[in-house]
Design a protein around this motif. Structure first.
Motif, PDB file in Angstrom:
ATOM      1  N   THR A  34       0.336  -1.442  -0.272  1.00 25.64           N
ATOM      2  CA  THR A  34       0.184  -0.189   0.170  1.00 25.64           C
ATOM      3  C   THR A  34       0.786   1.061  -0.759  1.00 25.64           C
ATOM      4  O   THR A  34       2.213   1.320  -0.312  1.00 25.64           O
ATOM      5  CB  THR A  34      -0.755   0.166   1.208  1.00 25.64           C
ATOM      6  N   HIS A  35       0.073   2.308  -0.032  1.00 23.45           N
ATOM      7  CA  HIS A  35       1.022   4.158   0.341  1.00 23.45           C
ATOM      8  C   HIS A  35       1.676   3.533   0.925  1.00 23.45           C
ATOM      9  O   HIS A  35       2.758   4.017   1.284  1.00 23.45           O
ATOM     10  CB  HIS A  35      -0.222   5.243  -0.382  1.00 23.45           C
ATOM     11  N   ALA A  36       0.748   3.027   2.127  1.00 21.11           N
ATOM     12  CA  ALA A  36       1.673   3.631   3.700  1.00 21.11           C
ATOM     13  C   ALA A  36       2.818   2.500   3.934  1.00 21.11           C
ATOM     14  O   ALA A  36       3.693   2.985   4.348  1.00 21.11           O
ATOM     15  CB  ALA A  36       0.021   3.232   4.861  1.00 21.11           C
ATOM     16  N   GLY A  37       2.586   1.434   3.501  1.00 19.67           N
ATOM     17  CA  GLY A  37       3.947   0.621   3.501  1.00 19.67           C
ATOM     18  C   GLY A  37       4.403   1.242   2.628  1.00 19.67           C
ATOM     19  O   GLY A  37       6.283   0.637   2.546  1.00 19.67           O
ATOM     20  N   VAL A  38       4.755   1.456   1.117  1.00 22.08           N
ATOM     21  CA  VAL A  38       5.592   2.297   0.784  1.00 22.08           C
ATOM     22  C   VAL A  38       6.493   3.092   1.227  1.00 22.08           C
ATOM     23  O   VAL A  38       7.546   3.069   1.395  1.00 22.08           O
ATOM     24  CB  VAL A  38       5.509   2.741  -0.841  1.00 22.08           C
ATOM     25  N   MET A  39       5.729   3.828   2.304  1.00 24.89           N
ATOM     26  CA  MET A  39       6.136   5.073   2.721  1.00 24.89           C
ATOM     27  C   MET A  39       7.194   4.318   3.706  1.00 24.89           C
ATOM     28  O   MET A  39       8.271   4.703   4.201  1.00 24.89           O
ATOM     29  CB  MET A  39       5.083   6.260   3.111  1.00 24.89           C
ATOM     30  N   ALA A  40       6.441   3.707   4.563  1.00 25.26           N
ATOM     31  CA  ALA A  40       7.056   2.796   5.259  1.00 25.26           C
ATOM     32  C   ALA A  40       8.946   2.348   4.808  1.00 25.26           C
ATOM     33  O   ALA A  40       9.649   2.707   5.968  1.00 25.26           O
ATOM     34  CB  ALA A  40       7.072   2.139   6.643  1.00 25.26           C
ATOM     35  N   LEU A  41       8.670   1.189   3.942  1.00 22.17           N
ATOM     36  CA  LEU A  41       9.997   1.070   3.457  1.00 22.17           C
ATOM     37  C   LEU A  41      11.078   2.158   3.300  1.00 22.17           C
ATOM     38  O   LEU A  41      12.250   2.117   3.027  1.00 22.17           O
ATOM     39  CB  LEU A  41       9.684  -0.254   2.177  1.00 22.17           C
ATOM     40  N   ASP A  42      10.219   2.892   2.573  1.00 23.11           N
ATOM     41  CA  ASP A  42      11.104   4.379   2.306  1.00 23.11           C
ATOM     42  C   ASP A  42      12.018   5.144   2.778  1.00 23.11           C
ATOM     43  O   ASP A  42      12.790   5.146   3.045  1.00 23.11           O
ATOM     44  CB  ASP A  42      10.688   5.704   1.168  1.00 23.11           C
ATOM     45  N   LEU A  44      12.535   3.485   6.144  1.00 17.41           N
ATOM     46  CA  LEU A  44      13.579   2.556   7.079  1.00 17.41           C
ATOM     47  C   LEU A  44      15.147   2.169   5.750  1.00 17.41           C
ATOM     48  O   LEU A  44      16.050   2.310   6.593  1.00 17.41           O
ATOM     49  CB  LEU A  44      12.846   0.989   6.480  1.00 17.41           C
ATOM     50  N   GLN A  45      14.526   2.080   5.000  1.00 11.81           N
ATOM     51  CA  GLN A  45      15.862   2.425   3.565  1.00 11.81           C
ATOM     52  C   GLN A  45      16.746   3.399   3.796  1.00 11.81           C
ATOM     53  O   GLN A  45      17.770   3.275   3.938  1.00 11.81           O
ATOM     54  CB  GLN A  45      15.299   1.942   2.167  1.00 11.81           C
ATOM     55  N   SER A  46      15.341   4.517   4.221  1.00  8.57           N
ATOM     56  CA  SER A  46      16.703   5.622   4.014  1.00  8.57           C
ATOM     57  C   SER A  46      17.453   5.769   5.606  1.00  8.57           C
ATOM     58  O   SER A  46      18.072   6.620   5.772  1.00  8.57           O
ATOM     59  CB  SER A  46      16.027   6.850   4.015  1.00  8.57           C
ATOM     60  N   GLU A  47      16.924   5.404   6.718  1.00  6.00           N
ATOM     61  CA  GLU A  47      17.247   6.189   7.683  1.00  6.00           C
ATOM     62  C   GLU A  47      17.440   4.778   8.683  1.00  6.00           C
ATOM     63  O   GLU A  47      17.999   5.575   9.381  1.00  6.00           O
ATOM     64  CB  GLU A  47      15.571   6.709   8.500  1.00  6.00           C
TER      65      GLU A  47
END
Length: 168
Positions: A34-42, A44-47
């Motif tokens: 979902t959009h929320a999932g992509v935001m969370a993954l993004d 986690l990947q960057s931070e």
């Protein structure tokens, strides 16, 4: 002359945002996120890895809402959760290799969503950041500008600006 050509700019922007969000959600569903999932993954990947509460704060949602998102991501193998060594009552969340792959796929889908060239996309993004900064107040303006300077010129678009505009 089309009736839409007479719409005020704010109505055009609002309608375009809703239509893009619907198309984006349909595309993401094909990836199992979902959009929320992509935001969370993004984030986690960057931070890097963090607790559920920290991640919820970064994405600007309640910890309970983030819990539901993480449950789905974990079920699909996109994140891992492990007991927090510092505080045994919480878990640390990290993006998995499968999560990194789905995030890359989502970035490609997003790139194709609006069409246009990379230059026109960059100009469009710059204008959207200006609008958010002008209407988002001092707190949001600083965060959008900070996010823009970190990601300016990066291959993956900063999905966080959308969340800031929506108040998530």
């Amino acid at each position: 002359m089309s009736y839409r050509n007479q719409w005020p700019t704010n109505r055009l922007l609002s309608t375009a945002a809703r239509l893009v969000e619907h198309a984006w959600n349909e595309d993401l569903a094909s990836l199992g996120v979902t959009h929320a999932g992509v935001m969370a993954l993004d984030v986690l990947q960057s931070e890097g890895s963090m607790t559920q509460a920290q991640l919820a704060s970064q994405v600007r949602v309640q910890a309970q809402t983030m819990g539901k998102t993480l449950h789905r991501l974990e079920a699909h193998g996109h994140v891992t959760r492990s007991r927090n060594e510092r505080d045994r009552r919480s878990h640390v969340v990290a993006i998995s290799l499968a999560g990194e792959r789905v995030l890359a796929d989502a970035a490609r889908l997003e790139q194709n969503l609006l069409g246009g060239s990379r230059d026109s996309d960059e100009q469009f993004r710059d204008r959207l950041v200006e609008i958010i900064a002008a209407h988002g107040g001092a707190r949001w303006r600083r965060e959008v500008e900070d996010g823009r300077s970190r990601s300016h010129g990066a291959a993956t678009a900063d999905r966080g600006a959308g969340a800031l505009a929506e108040g998530h």
